[in-house]
Scaffold this motif. Structure first.
Motif, short mmCIF file in Angstrom:
data_model
loop_
_atom_site.label_atom_id
_atom_site.label_comp_id
_atom_site.label_asym_id
_atom_site.label_seq_id
_atom_site.Cartn_x
_atom_site.Cartn_y
_atom_site.Cartn_z
N THR A 264 0.79 -1.25 0.13
CA THR A 264 0.09 -0.05 -0.20
C THR A 264 0.87 1.27 0.20
O THR A 264 2.06 1.54 0.26
CB THR A 264 -0.50 -0.15 0.91
OG1 THR A 264 -0.30 0.65 2.50
CG2 THR A 264 -1.40 -1.14 1.36
N LEU B 51 -6.99 -3.12 1.34
CA LEU B 51 -8.27 -3.50 1.04
C LEU B 51 -8.57 -2.63 -0.46
O LEU B 51 -10.36 -3.14 -0.28
CB LEU B 51 -8.96 -2.79 2.18
CG LEU B 51 -9.09 -3.47 4.41
CD1 LEU B 51 -8.74 -2.68 4.89
CD2 LEU B 51 -8.90 -4.84 4.11
N ASP B 52 -8.23 -1.89 -0.78
CA ASP B 52 -8.45 -1.42 -1.73
C ASP B 52 -8.54 -1.87 -2.61
O ASP B 52 -8.20 -0.63 -4.61
CB ASP B 52 -8.21 0.62 -0.99
CG ASP B 52 -6.88 0.98 -1.54
OD1 ASP B 52 -6.19 -0.34 -1.19
OD2 ASP B 52 -6.65 1.54 -1.43
N GLU B 53 -8.04 -2.80 -3.15
CA GLU B 53 -7.08 -3.28 -3.94
C GLU B 53 -8.06 -4.82 -4.46
O GLU B 53 -8.01 -5.48 -3.35
CB GLU B 53 -5.85 -3.00 -4.55
CG GLU B 53 -4.86 -3.50 -5.60
CD GLU B 53 -3.56 -3.37 -5.82
OE1 GLU B 53 -3.02 -3.82 -6.62
OE2 GLU B 53 -2.96 -3.04 -4.84
N GLU B 54 -7.61 -5.26 -5.77
CA GLU B 54 -8.08 -6.29 -6.11
C GLU B 54 -6.74 -6.93 -5.91
O GLU B 54 -6.26 -7.05 -6.61
CB GLU B 54 -8.46 -6.58 -7.73
CG GLU B 54 -9.56 -6.13 -8.01
CD GLU B 54 -10.55 -6.61 -7.18
OE1 GLU B 54 -10.64 -8.32 -7.49
OE2 GLU B 54 -12.09 -6.02 -7.64
#
Length: 240
Positions: free
Chosen positions: A142, A179-182
């Motif tokens: 991240t 959490l915010d990515e495939e």
């Protein structure tokens, strides 16, 4: 093992065996879909906050690798379950001052994310010939510097530091999907980072990635070690 008097009845009665079988089946399916052998994958069951009795039940079901996040809890369980011959993986953030204590029971440290932690495993005058353990460089996938792991552009520096200690056998890299990515896209990036580490140390081919919700994606992107908790153990008890 069904009649083993050492095993408590509750972990076996609450669906543990069925959940473990379901995850093993899911891993086998993912391996087939990826054209890989399930024999090349290591399942690590993360048992944070669960009692030692559950770990003993898992061992009776054939689990050989266990992961723990907290030093005191891991140390206690490893001592109580020493008769089982399990491989203990420390997967949580590690304080430098606890490194030598962790080495007494853990066979693998998957969260090498700071030079101070790596250096804490180096020989000292008090311990000139310490045991060699396996280690993974934890990578932060991240943009948040507060997350555990080194940034991707720092991986070679950290891997070199690990190799220089002489007391850590570099196995590869470890990461948690953002959490915010495939997950599969994140694990594809981790695979590329792994290739860079292998260029430094040809034997460091392992990739520890994939948890309860994304292990299939990790298998597709070359993960060799899967850290799975609640999908097998059920919901975690409250922190003690």
């Amino acid at each position: 093992m069904a009649g083993d008097p050492r095993l408590p009845s509750s972990p076996r009665d609450d669906g543990l065996e069925a959940r473990l079988a379901s995850v093993r089946s899911g891993i086998a399916d993912a391996a087939r879909a990826a054209g890989r052998s399930v024999d090349d994958l290591t399942l690590i069951v993360v048992t944070k906050y669960h009692p030692a009795s559950l770990v003993r039940a898992l061992a009776a079901l054939g689990v050989t690798d266990v992961g723990e996040n907290r030093h005191q809890e891991a140390q206690s369980k490893a001592a109580e379950l020493a008769d089982l011959g399990l491989t203990w993986h420390f997967v949580g953030q590690l304080q430098s001052k606890k490194a030598r204590q962790v080495r007494r029971y853990a066979h693998v440290v998957q969260s090498l994310d700071r030079t101070s932690v790596v250096d804490a495993f180096a020989p000292t005058e008090a311990e000139p010939d310490p045991p060699v353990i396996d280690g993974f460089v934890q990578v932060n996938l991240t943009d948040d510097p507060g997350r555990g792991g080194v940034q991707p552009d720092e991986v070679e520096t950290m891997a070199t530091r690990v190799l220089e200690t002489g007391t850590i056998r570099l196995r590869g890299v470890m990461a948690v999907a953002p959490l915010d990515e495939e997950p599969r896209a994140a694990f594809a990036r981790l695979r590329q980072i792994s290739d860079r580490v292998v260029a430094l140390e040809p034997g460091a081919t392992d990739i520890s990635a994939g948890m309860s919700g994304d292990y299939a994606d990790a298998v597709f992107e070359g993960a060799t070690h899967l850290r799975i908790g609640t999908a097998i153990t059920g919901n975690r008890p409250a922190a003690p």
